[in-house]
Design a protein around this motif. Structure first.
Motif, PDB file in Angstrom:
ATOM      1  N   THR A 199      -5.536   2.974   4.504  1.00 48.23           N
ATOM      2  CA  THR A 199      -5.211   1.837   3.484  1.00 48.23           C
ATOM      3  C   THR A 199      -6.293   0.888   3.008  1.00 48.23           C
ATOM      4  N   THR A 242       4.000  -1.321   4.290  1.00 42.97           N
ATOM      5  CA  THR A 242       4.557  -1.133   2.865  1.00 42.97           C
ATOM      6  C   THR A 242       3.538  -0.013   2.600  1.00 42.97           C
ATOM      7  N   THR A 243       4.388   0.773   1.753  1.00 46.90           N
ATOM      8  CA  THR A 243       3.636   1.747   1.166  1.00 46.90           C
ATOM      9  C   THR A 243       2.648   1.288   0.051  1.00 46.90           C
ATOM     10  N   ASP A 244       2.055   2.183  -0.416  1.00 48.16           N
ATOM     11  CA  ASP A 244       1.191   1.836  -1.744  1.00 48.16           C
ATOM     12  C   ASP A 244       1.521   1.552  -2.918  1.00 48.16           C
ATOM     13  N   ARG A 245       2.775   2.714  -3.159  1.00 47.65           N
ATOM     14  CA  ARG A 245       3.290   2.588  -4.393  1.00 47.65           C
ATOM     15  C   ARG A 245       4.150   1.299  -4.533  1.00 47.65           C
ATOM     16  N   VAL A 246       4.593   0.733  -3.321  1.00 48.64           N
ATOM     17  CA  VAL A 246       5.556  -0.502  -3.432  1.00 48.64           C
ATOM     18  C   VAL A 246       4.590  -1.634  -3.423  1.00 48.64           C
ATOM     19  N   LYS A 247       3.498  -1.570  -2.756  1.00 46.05           N
ATOM     20  CA  LYS A 247       2.464  -2.732  -2.804  1.00 46.05           C
ATOM     21  C   LYS A 247       1.908  -2.775  -4.309  1.00 46.05           C
ATOM     22  N   GLU A 248       1.606  -1.734  -4.972  1.00 46.91           N
ATOM     23  CA  GLU A 248       1.134  -2.011  -6.296  1.00 46.91           C
ATOM     24  C   GLU A 248       2.045  -2.415  -7.222  1.00 46.91           C
ATOM     25  N   ALA A 249       3.402  -2.016  -7.239  1.00 43.56           N
ATOM     26  CA  ALA A 249       4.508  -2.289  -7.814  1.00 43.56           C
ATOM     27  C   ALA A 249       4.602  -3.906  -7.675  1.00 43.56           C
ATOM     28  N   SER A 288       1.600  -5.733  -8.796  1.00 41.34           N
ATOM     29  CA  SER A 288       1.413  -6.015 -10.416  1.00 41.34           C
ATOM     30  C   SER A 288       2.480  -6.975 -11.098  1.00 41.34           C
ATOM     31  N   TYR A 301      12.337   0.838  -4.528  1.00 37.37           N
ATOM     32  CA  TYR A 301      11.584   1.908  -4.991  1.00 37.37           C
ATOM     33  C   TYR A 301      11.864   2.988  -3.852  1.00 37.37           C
ATOM     34  N   THR A 327      13.501   1.998  -9.537  1.00 37.91           N
ATOM     35  CA  THR A 327      12.508   2.578 -10.288  1.00 37.91           C
ATOM     36  C   THR A 327      11.990   3.770  -9.261  1.00 37.91           C
TER      37      THR A 327
END
Length: 207
Positions: free
Chosen positions: A2, A25-32, A35, A177, A207
Motif C-alpha cells: 500500500t 480500503t482498496t486502492d481503486r476505492v481510495k483513488e476514486a 479524486s 465500487y 461504477t
C-alpha cells in the motif's frame, strides 16, 4: 504494498496491519474517493477525522493532499501501532505534525470531544459486523461536532443498508465500487437556509 496515491507524500509506502483484524480500503476505492474529495475542494487545509482508522491509510492520504490536521482513531492495539508508524512517515514527508493517533474506541473518543465545529471532513470505515444501531449512534455523535460545510463519508458493504442518518446529517450522494458502497452526508442547515454543504445532491451511481 500500500502506498500514498498523491500529494506531497505521493508514492510513499505505508505499513499494513498484520493478519485480518482490519479490512483495508482498496486502492481503486481510495483513488476514486480522493479524486471526488479533491474535486469538491474538501481537502485543502481541512480538519479531518478518520474513525475506525485501521492502518490510517485514508487519513494520511488526506494529510498528503493538503489537510491541515488529521486525527486517526483506532481501538485495536496492533492497528494503532501501525497508525503511529504511518503517521510518523507522513509527518516527516510533509515536514509537520499533521497526523495524530488516538487509541480509543470511537464512541469513547467522541464522548470526550465537546460540541462544536471541530472537523471539516470525517472518514468512517467501520468493520462490516458493526450493527446499524451502533453506526447510527456514532453518526449522531459526529453530527454536532462538524463545521457547517463539512462532509461525512461512510464506507460499507453493498449488502449493508443505507445508514440511518441522525438529526443534523442528510444523505448527499453515494457511489458503488464492486463490493464497496460509499455514502456521503452533509450537515443540515436551519429551515429556510438550504444545504450547508454541497449545493446540488448527486444521484446514486454504480461504477
Amino acid at each position: 504494498m500500500t502506498r500514498i496515491i498523491a500529494g506531497i507524500a505521493g508514492g510513499v509506502p505505508l505499513a499494513a496491519v498484520p493478519g485480518s483484524a482490519t479490512r483495508p480500503t482498496t486502492d481503486r476505492v481510495k483513488e476514486a474517493l480522493f479524486s471526488r474529495l479533491d474535486a469538491l475542494g474538501m481537502l485543502s487545509r481541512a480538519r479531518v477525522l478518520d474513525l475506525y482508522a485501521g492502518s490510517g491509510a485514508l487519513g494520511v492520504e488526506a494529510a498528503s493532499r493538503g489537510a491541515s490536521t488529521v486525527e486517526l482513531v483506532e481501538a485495536d492495539a496492533k492497528a494503532a501501532q501501525v497508525c503511529e508508524r504511518n503517521a510518523r512517515t507522513v509527518n516527516e514527508a510533509v515536514s509537520r505534525r499533521a497526523v495524530t493517533v488516538r487509541r480509543s474506541k470511537v464512541s469513547v473518543f467522541l464522548e470526550k470531544v465537546p460540541l462544536g465545529a471541530h472537523w471539516d471532513l470525517v472518514l468512517m470505515d467501520p468493520p462490516y459486523p458493526l450493527g446499524e444501531e451502533q453506526l447510527a449512534d456514532v453518526l449522531g455523535a459526529v453530527a454536532p461536532r462538524l463545521a457547517a460545510d463539512a462532509l461525512v463519508v461512510v464506507e460499507r458493504s453493498t449488502r449493508s443498508p443505507e445508514p440511518a442518518w441522525p438529526d443534523g446529517l442528510a444523505h448527499y450522494a453515494d457511489r458503488k465500487y464492486g463490493e464497496t458502497h460509499l455514502w456521503f452526508a452533509e450537515p443540515t442547515a436551519p429551515a429556510g437556509q438550504g444545504s450547508a454543504g454541497m449545493s446540488e445532491p448527486a444521484p446514486s451511481l454504480e461504477t
